[in-house]
Design an enzyme around this catalytic site. Sequence first.
Site, PDB file in Angstrom:
ATOM      1  N   ASP A   1       0.861  -1.176   0.000  1.00 34.78           N
ATOM      2  CA  ASP A   1       0.000   0.000   0.000  1.00 34.78           C
ATOM      3  C   ASP A   1       0.904   1.234   0.000  1.00 34.78           C
ATOM      4  O   ASP A   1       1.666   1.442   0.941  1.00 34.78           O
ATOM      5  CB  ASP A   1      -0.849  -0.035   1.279  1.00 34.78           C
TER       6      ASP A   1
ATOM      7  N   ASP B   1      -2.761   4.817  -2.479  1.00 36.43           N
ATOM      8  CA  ASP B   1      -3.740   5.485  -1.621  1.00 36.43           C
ATOM      9  C   ASP B   1      -4.111   6.866  -2.184  1.00 36.43           C
ATOM     10  O   ASP B   1      -3.213   7.626  -2.574  1.00 36.43           O
ATOM     11  CB  ASP B   1      -3.088   5.647  -0.231  1.00 36.43           C
TER      12      ASP B   1
ATOM     13  N   GLU C   1      -6.481   4.011  -5.765  1.00 42.29           N
ATOM     14  CA  GLU C   1      -7.660   4.351  -4.967  1.00 42.29           C
ATOM     15  C   GLU C   1      -8.066   5.763  -5.339  1.00 42.29           C
ATOM     16  O   GLU C   1      -7.289   6.699  -5.179  1.00 42.29           O
ATOM     17  CB  GLU C   1      -7.369   4.263  -3.473  1.00 42.29           C
TER      18      GLU C   1
ATOM     19  N   HIS D   1     -11.042  -1.788   4.503  1.00 39.67           N
ATOM     20  CA  HIS D   1     -10.866  -1.373   5.900  1.00 39.67           C
ATOM     21  C   HIS D   1     -11.502  -0.020   6.195  1.00 39.67           C
ATOM     22  O   HIS D   1     -11.433   0.442   7.326  1.00 39.67           O
ATOM     23  CB  HIS D   1      -9.368  -1.332   6.187  1.00 39.67           C
ATOM     24  N   ASP D   2     -12.070   0.639   5.191  1.00 30.37           N
ATOM     25  CA  ASP D   2     -12.748   1.929   5.417  1.00 30.37           C
ATOM     26  C   ASP D   2     -14.269   1.784   5.388  1.00 30.37           C
ATOM     27  O   ASP D   2     -14.983   2.785   5.498  1.00 30.37           O
ATOM     28  CB  ASP D   2     -12.379   2.933   4.316  1.00 30.37           C
TER      29      ASP D   2
HETATM   30  O1  ISL Z   1     -13.279   6.286   4.662  1.00 32.18           O
HETATM   31  C1  ISL Z   1     -13.494   7.309   4.056  1.00 32.18           C
HETATM   32  C2  ISL Z   1     -14.364   8.348   4.559  1.00 32.18           C
HETATM   33  O2  ISL Z   1     -15.285   7.812   5.373  1.00 32.18           O
HETATM   34  C3  ISL Z   1     -12.913   7.524   2.764  1.00 32.18           C
HETATM   35  O3  ISL Z   1     -13.212   8.765   2.254  1.00 32.18           O
HETATM   36  C4  ISL Z   1     -11.414   7.377   2.856  1.00 32.18           C
HETATM   37  O4  ISL Z   1     -10.891   8.382   3.655  1.00 32.18           O
HETATM   38  C5  ISL Z   1     -10.829   7.490   1.486  1.00 32.18           C
HETATM   39  O5  ISL Z   1     -11.332   6.387   0.782  1.00 32.18           O
HETATM   40  C6  ISL Z   1      -9.329   7.437   1.527  1.00 32.18           C
HETATM   41  O6  ISL Z   1      -8.882   6.295   2.178  1.00 32.18           O
HETATM   42  C7  ISL Z   1      -7.519   6.025   2.236  1.00 32.18           C
HETATM   43  O7  ISL Z   1      -6.731   7.110   2.646  1.00 32.18           O
HETATM   44  C8  ISL Z   1      -6.927   7.573   3.976  1.00 32.18           C
HETATM   45  C9  ISL Z   1      -6.920   6.445   4.996  1.00 32.18           C
HETATM   46  O8  ISL Z   1      -7.407   6.914   6.228  1.00 32.18           O
HETATM   47  C10 ISL Z   1      -7.769   5.274   4.558  1.00 32.18           C
HETATM   48  O9  ISL Z   1      -7.708   4.213   5.480  1.00 32.18           O
HETATM   49  C11 ISL Z   1      -7.288   4.885   3.197  1.00 32.18           C
HETATM   50  O10 ISL Z   1      -7.907   3.727   2.714  1.00 32.18           O
HETATM   51  C12 ISL Z   1      -5.827   8.547   4.251  1.00 32.18           C
HETATM   52  O11 ISL Z   1      -4.592   7.980   3.976  1.00 32.18           O
END
Ligand code: ISL
Length: 552
Positions: free
Chosen positions: A96, A196, A248, A322-323
């Site tokens: 990641d 990310d 992403e 995981h989100d």
């Molecule tokens: O989970 C979200 C809001 O509720 C999403 O908007 C999320 O923040 C977005 O998909 C980005 O996610 C990624 O980057 C973030 C991190 O916190 C997340 O875990 C990751 O998957 C910042 O690095």
Amino acid sequence: MKNLGTTAVYQVYVRSFRDSGGDGFGDLPGVIEKLDYIASLGVDYVWLTPFLKSPQKDNGYDIADYRAIEPVFGTMEDFERLVAEAEKRGLKIMMDMVINHTSTAHEWFQKALAGDEKYLNYYIFRKGKNGQPPTNWNSKFGGSAWEYVPGLDLFYLHLYAREQADLNWDNPAVRKELQDVVNFWIGKGAGGFRFDVINVISKPAVFEDAPGGDGRHLYTDGPNVHAYIRELNENSFGRHPEMLTVAELSSTNIGNCIQYTRPENHEFNTAFQFYHLRIDYTNDRKWEPGTPDTDKLRNTLNEWQTGMQRGGGNMSLFWSNHDQPRIVSRLGDEGPLWKESAKMLATLMYFLNGVPFIYQGEEIGAMNGGFKSIGQYRDVETINHFDILKNEGKTEEEILGIFRQKSRDNGRLPMRWDGSDLGGFTRGTPWIGLGQGTKANVRDEEQDVDSILVYYKRLLGMRKTYPVLSSGTFEPIAIAEKNVYAYRRCLGANTAWIFCNLSRDSLVLDIPGAGMELKGFRAVFGNYADPAVPGQAGLSLKPYEAVVYGNF
Ligand code: ISL
């Protein structure tokens, strides 16, 4: 460029997968222990969430050293062993790459804070406006997206947590550093990467206020984003055509998503977009109680499937990560139809056109945590929103209700390997509770031929055996019944019809001409032992039934 064919990926949230050492955190040796299990699913790649050096303000998405492993997750030797052991089982490890921002504990940021010009230019520092932040933008995790540094009399930009400072991609030295990081991990044996929030790296030339503080339209898919990605591709992973890369993409659109993923563009292989998971948002707001809108789900999936196909792009297929809260809690049934609904959701998603990403626990039907108090939560986004929602006038009870439905922690609970209290995840105290959902676990499901787990394995097997299910063209099937999603895949002489009932009720589908058209087809896959049969009246689908008709 890579032929994505039947490729499938399994996502591991390292800190919640398997704790080998007993400290309550999952770790790399724990992943090694479970490689046979992962391989048994029939996937090709394993994406591991960040395990690099980090103060863990956002569970590792705040990286302080791109070349070192956070001791709680293991050592560099563990990583090398993981790559080698994975390879023995035909698996490749995806890393990641969190390169839109670094932790504020990163050496670069610390040097910037000390006033070093070179490193000030690694980040986005700006003067304030009359003592106020440079713009009114909100951070995605609540509060202003700018943090004031008194010693410098400057603000720095952080689209995410205060401890995640956005990098300045307009600085060629930064871009070079990040290429080197990617190449470092290629050298260590990484077989692919997930990038990310990679579509927010290119910020606007001029920083302006945005209506309501929502600056997304100003920094999403920004002015130089495609050029920067092509440059990264050319100088790192693009030299290794066997690698799998996934972007992403936050709040993107189909046009850009095509650009990011069409092979001719030399950017990424595939991408995550999230519109199909916003179907239980109320007025586009996550932090409100919401009911899923199945019409919106169908329309969104159809729009993306046809759009990406027309433009020659590729989209990832996923229900969870995981989100995200657990999909069976969101769109399925937590009660007696739990199994049927989880299997139906798998069928609906993974026979679409794209690359399946299965998130740990989904394959055993994991549910949301059902936490009763704020003290049980660990996620920075959730915790920050407790006060934000309180200030908006919501009661504590309402907020906890919303969290039970929406918090990211619902998807971060430890994996249950067996039926014991701690699920065989750890011998110690888990960093987060296991939640009150089902005690569904790997050991039981491996022994039950009718389990969700066995169904996932069969499903991935079907994709590998019948190319029409992975590479066929996609066509939506129009159906008046709003709780049914149906589509067709075609490849050469082979056709598959996929019907999924998203409701807990039995339904009779009136599919114009289908009785005739389905002649010569047979139910090749489905979640009931006695699958729906097309008759005079149409097709009767049982509660949460999924059935695939094929002429193969
Ligand atoms: O989970 C979200 C809001 O509720 C999403 O908007 C999320 O923040 C977005 O998909 C980005 O996610 C990624 O980057 C973030 C991190 O916190 C997340 O875990 C990751 O998957 C910042 O690095």
